[in-house]
Design a protein around this motif. Structure first.
Motif, short mmCIF file in Angstrom:
data_model
loop_
_atom_site.label_atom_id
_atom_site.label_comp_id
_atom_site.label_asym_id
_atom_site.label_seq_id
_atom_site.Cartn_x
_atom_site.Cartn_y
_atom_site.Cartn_z
N TRP A 190 -4.12 -0.24 28.90
CA TRP A 190 -3.56 1.23 28.23
C TRP A 190 -2.16 1.57 28.62
O TRP A 190 -1.39 1.66 27.56
N LEU A 191 -1.81 1.50 29.82
CA LEU A 191 -0.34 1.82 30.11
C LEU A 191 0.40 0.99 31.01
O LEU A 191 1.14 1.30 31.66
N SER A 192 0.22 -0.29 30.66
CA SER A 192 0.57 -1.48 31.34
C SER A 192 2.19 -1.64 31.23
O SER A 192 2.85 -1.99 31.95
N ALA A 193 2.73 -1.12 30.04
CA ALA A 193 4.03 -1.16 29.58
C ALA A 193 4.78 0.24 29.63
O ALA A 193 5.74 0.25 29.10
N ALA A 194 3.88 1.13 29.81
CA ALA A 194 4.49 2.58 29.78
C ALA A 194 5.65 2.86 30.88
O ALA A 194 5.67 2.46 32.00
N ASP A 195 6.49 3.93 30.42
CA ASP A 195 7.42 4.43 31.54
C ASP A 195 6.36 5.60 31.99
O ASP A 195 6.53 6.75 31.60
N GLU A 200 -13.61 14.31 32.84
CA GLU A 200 -14.13 13.43 33.56
C GLU A 200 -15.01 12.46 32.86
O GLU A 200 -15.25 11.46 32.69
N ARG A 201 -15.92 13.01 32.35
CA ARG A 201 -17.04 12.70 31.53
C ARG A 201 -16.81 11.89 30.20
O ARG A 201 -17.29 10.97 29.72
N ALA A 202 -15.66 12.39 29.66
CA ALA A 202 -15.11 11.61 28.15
C ALA A 202 -14.72 10.26 28.75
O ALA A 202 -14.48 9.48 27.86
N ASP A 203 -14.32 10.20 29.77
CA ASP A 203 -13.75 8.92 30.61
C ASP A 203 -12.69 8.27 29.84
O ASP A 203 -11.82 8.97 29.19
N ASP A 204 -12.80 6.88 29.30
CA ASP A 204 -11.72 6.28 28.79
C ASP A 204 -11.77 6.52 27.18
O ASP A 204 -10.77 6.11 26.39
N LYS A 205 -12.68 7.43 26.56
CA LYS A 205 -12.46 7.96 25.05
C LYS A 205 -11.12 8.31 24.71
O LYS A 205 -10.59 8.25 23.89
N ILE A 206 -10.61 9.09 26.05
CA ILE A 206 -9.35 9.84 25.62
C ILE A 206 -8.45 8.78 25.45
O ILE A 206 -7.23 9.16 24.98
N LEU A 207 -8.52 7.69 25.84
CA LEU A 207 -7.34 6.68 25.94
C LEU A 207 -7.59 5.68 24.75
O LEU A 207 -6.41 4.85 24.53
N THR A 208 -8.48 6.06 23.68
CA THR A 208 -8.56 5.01 22.75
C THR A 208 -7.34 4.89 21.75
O THR A 208 -7.09 3.80 21.28
#
Ligand SMILES: Nc1ncnc2c1ncn2[C@@H]1O[C@H](COP(=O)(O)OP(=O)(O)OP(=O)(O)O)[C@@H](O)[C@H]1O
Ligand SMILES: O=c1[nH]cc([C@@H]2O[C@H](CO)[C@@H](O)[C@H]2O)c(=O)[nH]1
Length: 294
Positions: free
Chosen positions: A159-164, A114-122
C-alpha cells in the motif's frame, strides 16, 4: 497537485474544559464541547488551512455522526469520496478532560477503524490512488489509530511502499504500534518526547536526544516536539533544534497534529528542514493560544 492522503481516525472529540486544577475524582463546573477530531482529520484540517488538497482514507459509520463528520470535512474542501462508510460499525469517539494542569485524561474509542482493517486502504491498490505494481508515490499522513496488526502489514505490504510517509502516533498509549514501521526507508516520524521515549524504551531528556536516539535505531527522519520546550528534527545524523514561541496556553488538544500539518504543507512548497521546523512551531503556537479555530 497530487492530494495528501490522510489515513487514520475521523471521529468526534468530546472535550470537557475547566479553568480549575483537576485531579482524580474532581467534579467541577466547566464547558463540554463536541468537535471533529481524530488525528487523520486534524491533520487534514491543518493541511486544508494551508490550502493543501487532501483525501481521507478512514472508516466511519453510516450514521448521523459519520455523515456529519464527512460533511464538516467536505465543507473545508477535504476529499471524502474514498472513505469507507460502514453499514454495521458505529462512528468512533474520543473524550478528554482538560484542566488548568493540561490534559488530565482521555479515552479513545477507535474500534470501528480497527475493525474496518485494510478495507480503508483499498483505494491504494484498486487503481484509485495506486496498484500493487504501481503504488502511490505522493505524501501520506498515517496515524497510529490503525490496529497494530495492520500497521505491521503496512510496513511489509504494497500500500505505502513508495509513499513519502509521515507517521504520527495517535497517543502515548498507541506509540508502540509504530515500532514495525520505524525502519521504513521513506518514513518521517512526528512524535512528542513521551512517545519518543516509549519507542526507544528509554527516557530521553530533550527532543534532540530523542531525535538522535530514534535515528540511531534506524528511523529515516524524525521530528520530536516537547510542549513549550525546544523541538528537534533529525535526518542522516544531522539534528536541528528550535524553540517554540512563548504563548498563553488556552488549549492543548491537537497541537501536535497542527504542527505536523504545517510542517508537511511548507515542505511541499519547498521549505528546508529548519524553515519547516519553525513553521510547525508557529502553527502550533497559534493553535495552543486559540488563535486558529479547531
Ligand atoms: N505549553 C505550551 N506552550 C507553548 N507551546 C506549546 C505548548 N504545548 C504545546 N506547544 C506547541 O505545540 C507543539 C506540539 O506540542 P506537544 O509536544 O505537546 O505535542 P503533542 O503532545 O503531540 O500534542 P497534542 O497531543 O496535544 O496534539 C510544541 O512543539 C509547541 O510548539
Ligand atoms: O488514541 C487516540 N487519541 C487521541 C486522538 C486524537 O488526537 C487529538 C488529541 O491529541 C484529538 O483530536 C483526538 O481525537 C486519536 O485520534 N486517537
Amino acid at each position: 497537485m497530487t492530494p495528501v492522503l490522510c489515513i487514520g481516525s475521523v471521529l468526534w472529540d468530546v472535550i470537557g474544559r475547566t479553568p480549575a486544577h483537576m485531579s482524580v475524582g474532581s467534579d467541577v463546573p466547566g464547558h463540554i464541547i463536541r468537535v471533529p477530531g481524530g488525528v487523520a482529520l486534524n491533520i487534514a484540517f491543518g493541511l486544508a488551512r494551508f490550502g493543501v488538497g487532501c483525501e481521507l482514507l478512514t472508516a466511519v459509520g453510516r450514521d448521523i455522526d459519520g455523515t456529519a463528520l464527512l460533511e464538516e470535512a467536505r465543507q473545508r474542501g477535504i476529499g471524502t469520496a474514498h472513505a469507507y462508510v460502514s453499514d454495521d460499525l458505529p462512528t468512533d469517539r474520543y473524550m478528554a478532560i482538560e484542566g488548568a494542569n493540561g490534559l488530565v485524561a482521555a479515552i479513545a474509542d477507535a474500534h470501528s477503524l480497527e475493525r474496518a482493517d485494510d478495507k480503508i486502504l483499498t483505494p491504494l491498490v484498486d487503481g484509485r490512488f495506486g496498484t500493487e505494481a504501481a503504488p502511490f508515490e505522493g505524501v501520506v499522513a498515517l496515524d497510529g489509530n490503525l490496529s497494530e496488526g495492520l500497521l505491521g502489514r503496512i510496513a511489509k505490504g504494497p500500500w505505502l511502499s513508495a509513499a513519502d510517509l509521515r507517521i504520527a502516533p495517535a497517543s502515548p498509549g498507541k506509540a508502540h504500534r509504530l515500532a514495525p514501521l520505524l525502519r521504513m526507508p521513506g518514513a518521517t516520524f512526528y512524535v512528542n518526547l513521551e512517545e519518543a521515549g516509549l519507542l526507544l524504551g528509554a527516557r530521553p531528556k530533550t527532543a534532540a536526544d530523542a531525535a538522535r536516539g530514534l535515528s540511531d535505531r534506524g528511523a529515516a527522519r524524525v521530528v520530536v516536539t516537547d510542549g513549550p520546550r525546544p523541538a528537534a528534527s533529525a535526518r542522516d545524523g544531522v539534528v536541528l533544534t528550535a524553540t517554540p514561541p512563548e504563548v498563553l496556553v488556552t488549549r492543548v488538544t491537537g497541537a501536535g497534529d497542527t504542527f505536523m500539518a504545517a510542517h508537511i504543507a511548507v515542505e511541499r512548497d519547498g521549505a528546508e528542514p529548519a524553515a519547516a521546523l519553525e513553521a510547525g512551531l508557529q502553527a502550533a503556537a497559534q493553535h495552543v493560544s486559540g488563535d486558529i479555530a479547531t
